[in-house]
Every structure is written in structure tokens, then in C-alpha cells.
Design a protein around this motif. Structure first.
Motif, short mmCIF file in Angstrom:
data_model
loop_
_atom_site.label_atom_id
_atom_site.label_comp_id
_atom_site.label_asym_id
_atom_site.label_seq_id
_atom_site.Cartn_x
_atom_site.Cartn_y
_atom_site.Cartn_z
N PHE A 151 0.86 -1.18 0.00
CA PHE A 151 0.00 0.00 0.00
C PHE A 151 0.89 1.23 0.00
N ALA A 152 0.59 2.22 -0.83
CA ALA A 152 1.38 3.45 -0.90
C ALA A 152 0.53 4.64 -0.50
N ALA A 153 1.12 5.56 0.24
CA ALA A 153 0.48 6.81 0.61
C ALA A 153 1.38 7.95 0.13
N ILE A 154 0.80 8.88 -0.62
CA ILE A 154 1.54 10.01 -1.18
C ILE A 154 1.30 11.24 -0.32
N TYR A 155 2.37 11.85 0.15
CA TYR A 155 2.29 13.04 1.00
C TYR A 155 3.02 14.20 0.34
N MET A 156 2.45 15.38 0.41
CA MET A 156 3.16 16.58 0.00
C MET A 156 3.86 17.13 1.23
N ASP A 157 5.19 17.11 1.22
CA ASP A 157 5.96 17.58 2.37
C ASP A 157 5.96 19.10 2.47
N SER A 158 6.29 19.75 1.36
CA SER A 158 6.36 21.20 1.37
C SER A 158 6.26 21.74 -0.05
N ALA A 159 5.94 23.00 -0.13
CA ALA A 159 5.89 23.69 -1.42
C ALA A 159 6.40 25.10 -1.22
N SER A 160 7.18 25.57 -2.15
CA SER A 160 7.71 26.92 -2.05
C SER A 160 7.97 27.47 -3.44
N ILE A 161 8.09 28.77 -3.52
CA ILE A 161 8.46 29.43 -4.77
C ILE A 161 9.97 29.52 -4.79
N ASP A 162 10.57 28.84 -5.73
CA ASP A 162 12.02 28.75 -5.80
C ASP A 162 12.64 29.95 -6.51
N MET A 163 11.92 30.46 -7.53
CA MET A 163 12.48 31.55 -8.32
C MET A 163 11.35 32.34 -8.96
N THR A 208 10.46 34.96 -12.17
CA THR A 208 10.91 35.53 -13.44
C THR A 208 9.96 36.68 -13.77
N LEU A 209 10.13 37.29 -14.92
CA LEU A 209 9.25 38.39 -15.30
C LEU A 209 7.83 37.92 -15.58
N THR A 210 7.68 36.67 -16.02
CA THR A 210 6.35 36.19 -16.40
C THR A 210 5.88 34.96 -15.62
N ASN A 211 6.76 34.32 -14.87
CA ASN A 211 6.42 33.07 -14.22
C ASN A 211 7.06 32.95 -12.85
N THR A 212 6.66 31.89 -12.16
CA THR A 212 7.35 31.47 -10.94
C THR A 212 7.84 30.05 -11.17
N VAL A 213 8.90 29.70 -10.47
CA VAL A 213 9.39 28.32 -10.48
C VAL A 213 9.08 27.76 -9.10
N ASP A 214 8.18 26.78 -9.07
CA ASP A 214 7.73 26.20 -7.81
C ASP A 214 8.53 24.95 -7.50
N LEU A 215 8.80 24.75 -6.22
CA LEU A 215 9.50 23.57 -5.75
C LEU A 215 8.56 22.83 -4.81
N VAL A 216 8.23 21.59 -5.16
CA VAL A 216 7.31 20.78 -4.36
C VAL A 216 8.03 19.50 -3.96
N ASN A 217 8.09 19.23 -2.65
CA ASN A 217 8.69 18.00 -2.14
C ASN A 217 7.58 17.03 -1.78
N VAL A 218 7.68 15.83 -2.32
CA VAL A 218 6.66 14.80 -2.12
C VAL A 218 7.33 13.56 -1.55
N SER A 219 6.65 12.91 -0.58
CA SER A 219 7.11 11.64 -0.03
C SER A 219 6.09 10.56 -0.36
N ILE A 220 6.59 9.36 -0.57
CA ILE A 220 5.72 8.21 -0.77
C ILE A 220 6.08 7.19 0.30
N ARG A 221 5.10 6.87 1.14
CA ARG A 221 5.31 5.86 2.18
C ARG A 221 4.73 4.55 1.68
N LEU A 222 5.48 3.49 1.87
CA LEU A 222 5.03 2.16 1.48
C LEU A 222 4.71 1.35 2.73
N TYR A 223 3.55 0.70 2.72
CA TYR A 223 3.10 -0.10 3.85
C TYR A 223 2.91 -1.54 3.39
N GLN A 224 3.24 -2.48 4.27
CA GLN A 224 3.01 -3.89 4.00
C GLN A 224 2.70 -4.57 5.33
#
Length: 77
Positions: A40-52, A54-70
Motif C-alpha cells: 500500500f502506498a500513501a503520497i504526502y506533499m511535504d512542502s511547497a515553495s516558490i524557488d524563483m 521571473t518576469l512572467t512566471n514562478t518556479v515552484d518547488l514541491v517535495n513529495v514523499s511516498i510511504r510504502l506499507y506492508q
């Protein structure tokens, strides 16, 4: 347009289901113990932030963890 983290998590869920190694997947913490005989897998979003910025965009950084259960009874050493 803002980055949609939920879409990415759904794609990860779909990918994990498609591998054939994972029996069931949830996004977020399971509300009760998994009852599957496989992995069984559970997907978690650890954190999200704006990394950079630009004039027209943002560069987002998202850290995700996947826990495996058995279940311990299913393990072979």
C-alpha cells in the motif's frame, strides 16, 4: 496560472497503480490501516515553495514523499 499540486499528485497515484507493484494508493494519510495483502502506498506533499521568480512566471518547488506499507504477516525474510 498557479501550479496545481493536486494534478501532480493524481498523476503520481496513477503511475504507482500502473506499475503493478502497488496494490492500493491513497493521497494523504490513510484514515485506517490498509487491509490489502500487497503493498500500500500513501503520497504526502511535504512542502511547497516558490524557488524563483521571473518576469512572467514562478518556479515552484514541491517535495513529495511516498510511504510504502506492508502487513508484517506478509513479509518473507
Amino acid at each position: 496560472m498557479p501550479f496545481k499540486v493536486r494534478d501532480t499528485l493524481l498523476q503520481m497515484e496513477s503511475h504507482l497503480r500502473g506499475t503493478g507493484y502497488i496494490t492500493d494508493v491513497s493521497i494523504g494519510e490513510p484514515s485506517e490501516p490498509p487491509v490489502t495483502n500487497g503493498i500500500f502506498a500513501a503520497i504526502y506533499m511535504d512542502s511547497a515553495s516558490i524557488d524563483m521568480l521571473t518576469l512572467t512566471n514562478t518556479v515552484d518547488l514541491v517535495n513529495v514523499s511516498i510511504r510504502l506499507y506492508q502487513q508484517a504477516s506478509m513479509r518473507t525474510n
